[in-house]
Design an enzyme around this catalytic site. Structure first.
Site, short mmCIF file in Angstrom:
data_model
loop_
_atom_site.label_atom_id
_atom_site.label_comp_id
_atom_site.label_asym_id
_atom_site.label_seq_id
_atom_site.Cartn_x
_atom_site.Cartn_y
_atom_site.Cartn_z
N LYS A 114 -40.34 56.59 59.36
CA LYS A 114 -39.70 55.60 58.50
C LYS A 114 -38.31 56.07 58.06
O LYS A 114 -37.99 57.25 58.14
CB LYS A 114 -40.60 55.35 57.28
CG LYS A 114 -41.95 54.73 57.65
CD LYS A 114 -42.74 54.32 56.41
CE LYS A 114 -44.03 53.61 56.81
NZ LYS A 114 -44.74 53.03 55.63
N TYR A 155 -45.62 43.58 59.48
CA TYR A 155 -46.28 43.66 58.17
C TYR A 155 -46.89 42.31 57.77
O TYR A 155 -47.04 42.04 56.57
CB TYR A 155 -45.30 44.17 57.12
CG TYR A 155 -45.03 45.66 57.24
CD1 TYR A 155 -46.09 46.58 57.26
CD2 TYR A 155 -43.74 46.16 57.33
CE1 TYR A 155 -45.86 47.95 57.38
CE2 TYR A 155 -43.50 47.53 57.44
CZ TYR A 155 -44.57 48.41 57.47
OH TYR A 155 -44.34 49.75 57.58
N PHE A 195 -44.92 42.81 47.12
CA PHE A 195 -43.97 43.82 47.61
C PHE A 195 -43.59 43.64 49.07
O PHE A 195 -42.92 44.50 49.64
CB PHE A 195 -44.56 45.22 47.39
CG PHE A 195 -45.97 45.41 47.92
CD1 PHE A 195 -46.21 45.62 49.28
CD2 PHE A 195 -47.05 45.35 47.05
CE1 PHE A 195 -47.48 45.76 49.76
CE2 PHE A 195 -48.36 45.51 47.54
CZ PHE A 195 -48.57 45.71 48.90
N ARG A 231 -54.07 58.82 62.36
CA ARG A 231 -54.30 58.31 61.00
C ARG A 231 -54.75 59.43 60.07
O ARG A 231 -54.34 59.50 58.92
CB ARG A 231 -55.37 57.20 61.01
CG ARG A 231 -54.94 55.89 61.61
CD ARG A 231 -53.99 55.09 60.76
NE ARG A 231 -54.62 54.49 59.58
CZ ARG A 231 -54.01 53.63 58.79
NH1 ARG A 231 -52.75 53.26 59.04
NH2 ARG A 231 -54.61 53.13 57.74
N THR A 235 -52.45 56.22 52.30
CA THR A 235 -51.20 55.46 52.18
C THR A 235 -50.32 55.97 51.04
O THR A 235 -49.12 56.16 51.21
CB THR A 235 -51.53 53.96 51.95
OG1 THR A 235 -52.37 53.51 53.01
CG2 THR A 235 -50.26 53.13 51.93
N ARG A 266 -48.46 62.81 54.79
CA ARG A 266 -48.08 62.17 53.53
C ARG A 266 -48.40 63.09 52.34
O ARG A 266 -47.65 63.16 51.37
CB ARG A 266 -48.80 60.83 53.40
CG ARG A 266 -48.22 59.77 54.36
CD ARG A 266 -49.17 58.61 54.54
NE ARG A 266 -48.58 57.48 55.25
CZ ARG A 266 -49.26 56.41 55.61
NH1 ARG A 266 -50.57 56.33 55.36
NH2 ARG A 266 -48.67 55.42 56.25
N ASN A 290 -43.54 56.68 52.50
CA ASN A 290 -44.65 57.57 52.89
C ASN A 290 -44.52 58.09 54.32
O ASN A 290 -45.51 58.33 55.00
CB ASN A 290 -45.99 56.88 52.63
CG ASN A 290 -46.14 55.58 53.41
OD1 ASN A 290 -45.22 55.18 54.14
ND2 ASN A 290 -47.28 54.94 53.29
N HIS A 327 -45.45 55.35 59.72
CA HIS A 327 -46.42 54.29 60.01
C HIS A 327 -47.29 54.78 61.16
O HIS A 327 -46.78 55.40 62.09
CB HIS A 327 -45.72 52.99 60.44
CG HIS A 327 -46.68 52.03 61.07
ND1 HIS A 327 -47.50 51.21 60.31
CD2 HIS A 327 -47.02 51.82 62.37
CE1 HIS A 327 -48.28 50.51 61.14
NE2 HIS A 327 -48.02 50.86 62.39
N GLU A 355 -49.02 46.86 68.73
CA GLU A 355 -47.82 47.45 68.12
C GLU A 355 -46.95 48.17 69.16
O GLU A 355 -45.72 48.14 69.06
CB GLU A 355 -48.23 48.40 66.99
CG GLU A 355 -48.84 47.65 65.82
CD GLU A 355 -49.18 48.51 64.62
OE1 GLU A 355 -49.37 47.95 63.54
OE2 GLU A 355 -49.27 49.75 64.77
N1 UDP Z 1 -47.17 49.55 50.84
C1 UDP Z 1 -46.57 49.57 49.58
N2 UDP Z 1 -47.36 49.29 48.48
C2 UDP Z 1 -48.68 49.04 48.58
C3 UDP Z 1 -49.27 49.03 49.87
C4 UDP Z 1 -48.50 49.28 50.96
O1 UDP Z 1 -45.37 49.80 49.45
O2 UDP Z 1 -49.33 48.80 47.55
C5 UDP Z 1 -46.34 49.85 52.02
C6 UDP Z 1 -46.47 51.30 52.49
O3 UDP Z 1 -45.21 51.74 52.97
C7 UDP Z 1 -47.48 51.21 53.61
C8 UDP Z 1 -47.12 49.85 54.22
O4 UDP Z 1 -46.77 49.04 53.12
O5 UDP Z 1 -47.36 52.29 54.52
C9 UDP Z 1 -48.23 49.20 55.02
O6 UDP Z 1 -49.37 49.10 54.22
P1 UDP Z 1 -50.81 49.43 54.80
O7 UDP Z 1 -51.81 48.97 53.80
O8 UDP Z 1 -50.93 48.92 56.19
O9 UDP Z 1 -50.84 51.05 54.77
P2 UDP Z 1 -50.79 52.14 55.94
O10 UDP Z 1 -51.53 51.58 57.12
O11 UDP Z 1 -49.34 52.42 56.23
O12 UDP Z 1 -51.46 53.36 55.36
MG MG Z 2 -51.28 49.76 58.06
#
Ligand code: UDP
Ligand code: MG
Length: 153
Positions: free
Chosen positions: A9, A49, A57, A85, A91, A102, A112, A115, A126
């Site tokens: 990112k 997204y 957000f 993962r 997250t 992270r 974080n 992705h 993706e």
């Molecule tokens: N995100 C955020 N606030 C939240 C949840 C998600 O800013 O409450 C952002 C964060 O950068 C995250 C991305 O949105 O990595 C995608 O969310 P997801 O739930 O898919 O999390 P990930 O798969 O990245 O762990």
């Molecule tokens: Mg995700």
């Protein structure tokens, strides 16, 4: 073997952590099959997204991903989606376990570091979203028997 998508990112690029984060995946034994720098558009981020489009957000997260170019990577390995993962961690960087990417590098939910695709089906979609076919490379990896038993891959 499975392929998965990782995006370094903008926060990672801005903080000069690119090499360190790529090294984490390499050291684990994942095989790099694609990598490029690209500046993501709001259009591609809206698709990427889409699962967050009802969240307050949504635009903030998209804008954060377009602050500067990102680096998209394709990593290959047995169970690569789950392995990546797990390496990425929770997250929210503040909750992510120490030892995860992270957990070691992030204080934020949004900023974080990476992705990572969340299922093999998502990974396939993706990878298509961010790579053209001729940007992904299948090649012989000489050290496979140092990474796995011969019945593991
Ligand atoms: N995100 C955020 N606030 C939240 C949840 C998600 O800013 O409450 C952002 C964060 O950068 C995250 C991305 O949105 O990595 C995608 O969310 P997801 O739930 O898919 O999390 P990930 O798969 O990245 O762990
Ligand atoms: Mg995700």
């Amino acid at each position: 073997m499975e392929r998965t998508l990782v995006i370094l990112k903008p926060c990672t690029i801005q903080r000069g952590l690119t090499g360190e984060i790529i090294a984490r995946f390499e050291k684990k034994g994942l095989i790099l099959e694609g990598m490029k720098m690209t500046w993501l558009t709001d259009e591609i981020l809206s698709e990427h997204y889409a699962h967050l489009k009802e969240r307050s957000f949504f635009q903030r997260v998209k804008d954060a991903m377009a602050v500067c170019p990102v680096i998209v990577c394709c990593w290959k390995g047995v169970d690569a989606v789950n392995v990546v993962r797990t390496l990425a961690g929770a997250t929210n960087g503040r909750n992510a376990a120490p030892g995860t990417i992270r957990g070691d590098y992030s204080m934020s939910v949004q900023e974080n570091i990476v992705h990572a695709s969340d299922s093999p089906e998502t990974a396939a979609i993706e990878l298509k979203r961010f790579f053209n076919e001729d940007e992904l490379f299948s090649y012989e990896t000489k050290n496979l028997l140092s990474l796995y038993a011969n019945d593991e891959f």
